[in-house]
Design a protein around this motif. Structure first.
Motif, short mmCIF file in Angstrom:
data_model
loop_
_atom_site.label_atom_id
_atom_site.label_comp_id
_atom_site.label_asym_id
_atom_site.label_seq_id
_atom_site.Cartn_x
_atom_site.Cartn_y
_atom_site.Cartn_z
N UNK A 1 -13.79 -15.90 -25.23
CA UNK A 1 -13.53 -16.41 -23.88
C UNK A 1 -14.37 -15.62 -22.87
N UNK A 2 -15.10 -16.34 -22.02
CA UNK A 2 -16.07 -15.69 -21.15
C UNK A 2 -15.41 -14.85 -20.05
N UNK A 3 -14.36 -15.38 -19.42
CA UNK A 3 -13.76 -14.68 -18.27
C UNK A 3 -13.08 -13.37 -18.68
N UNK A 4 -12.18 -13.36 -19.70
CA UNK A 4 -11.60 -12.07 -20.10
C UNK A 4 -12.63 -11.08 -20.63
N UNK B 1 -15.89 -6.12 -19.91
CA UNK B 1 -17.20 -5.47 -19.83
C UNK B 1 -17.37 -4.79 -18.48
N UNK B 2 -16.89 -5.42 -17.41
CA UNK B 2 -16.99 -4.80 -16.09
C UNK B 2 -16.17 -3.52 -16.01
N UNK B 3 -14.98 -3.51 -16.63
CA UNK B 3 -14.16 -2.30 -16.63
C UNK B 3 -14.85 -1.15 -17.36
N UNK B 4 -15.52 -1.46 -18.45
CA UNK B 4 -16.23 -0.42 -19.19
C UNK B 4 -17.53 -0.02 -18.49
N UNK C 1 -19.51 3.82 -16.26
CA UNK C 1 -20.88 4.31 -16.40
C UNK C 1 -21.72 4.10 -15.14
N UNK C 2 -21.07 3.63 -14.07
CA UNK C 2 -21.78 3.44 -12.81
C UNK C 2 -22.48 2.11 -12.67
N UNK C 3 -22.17 1.15 -13.50
CA UNK C 3 -22.78 -0.18 -13.42
C UNK C 3 -21.79 -1.12 -12.76
N UNK C 4 -22.25 -1.79 -11.72
CA UNK C 4 -21.35 -2.66 -10.94
C UNK C 4 -21.56 -4.14 -11.20
N UNK C 5 -22.69 -4.53 -11.74
CA UNK C 5 -22.98 -5.95 -11.94
C UNK C 5 -23.42 -6.18 -13.38
#
Length: 259
Positions: free
Chosen positions: A47-50, A55-58, A62-66
């Motif tokens: 499922x793309x949204x979960x 991935x955004x939480x992980x 590491x300092x990645x926002x997008x």
């Protein structure tokens, strides 16, 4: 007369008419002529949204926002490919575990643990039977003794011998009652088929001709293919993780070993 170039034509020398073969191919694949073929939509395995949220939480740690959508699709396909590889390897391990080498001419049986266990069980049964017979003889001697002054131990043995005789008498009566009931019922009759020449399998009737009635064990023309099920257990996964470099020292393997 044919030209000189026709002599070198292998198709004409073999008796093959290219025009007829082309017409036959076009007639066979006529439903495909004029059709338009296009690529199907790339659907992700997860499922793309979960998955994007995870991935955004992980990535924030590491300092990645997008994280673009292409990365989510790529990770989804990578997960599908990894899961397919794991299932294929574990299936091979399970099939190797289920293989039997009893009928293989290149293998000979070195030990038979099942027969050894049966032998030990038979020894234990004989030993228990011998002890029961000794105890029975002691109880019968205690029951036959006619001493006037009896100690409590002698009285207990007599009471136990009396209970044993009553239990044996009840077992003999039960056995006789069962034999009498079986004799009254009579021999069991074989159940007849609904109609001669009709074999019922799974609620469907399969007719049999006179030539096939001679051998009922012969397979019928309509056979149902039974799908073979491969059952994978935890031991197969543990063996797989022990062989893989990524999971041979992982925490997941130690957790599986503790179960």
């Amino acid at each position: 007369y044919r030209d000189d170039d026709d002599i070198n034509d292998v198709a004409s020398m073999g008796g093959v008419n290219l025009n007829e073969e082309s017409a036959r191919i076009m007639a066979t694949n006529s439903d495909l002529v004029g059709t338009q073929i296009q690529s199907c939509k790339d659907e992700p395995f997860l499922a793309a949204i979960p998955l994007h949220k995870r991935i955004l939480e992980m990535a924030k740690k590491l300092g990645i926002t997008d994280v673009p959508a292409e990365v989510v699709t790529f990770i989804s396909h990578a997960t599908q490919n990894r899961l397919r590889t794991v299932i294929e390897k574990v299936t091979v391990i399970t099939q190797h575990r289920m293989e039997s080498y009893k009928d293989d001419e290149w293998y000979e049986q070195a030990t038979d643990v099942r027969s050894q266990l049966k032998f030990f069980e038979q020894l234990e049964r004989l030993e228990k039977q011998r002890k029961d017979e000794q105890e029975r003889e002691i109880l019968l001697k205690a029951a036959k003794s006619r001493s006037r002054q009896e100690d409590p131990e002698q009285a207990r043995l007599k009471q136990k011998a009396k209970e044993m005789q009553q239990q044996e008498l009840a077992q003999m009566r039960q056995r006789d009652a069962n034999l009498t009931a079986l004799a009254a019922i009579g021999p069991r009759k074989k159940r007849k088929l609904d109609s001669p020449g009709l074999l019922t399998i799974g609620g469907e009737g399969i007719g049999m001709s006179g030539g096939s009635q001679a051998g009922l064990g012969t397979p019928s023309s309509r056979q149902y293919a039974r799908q073979k099920i491969t059952r994978v257990n935890l031991r197969d996964f543990i063996f797989y993780m022990e062989q893989e470099r990524e999971t041979s020292h992982s925490l997941l393997l130690y957790r599986a070993l503790l179960k």
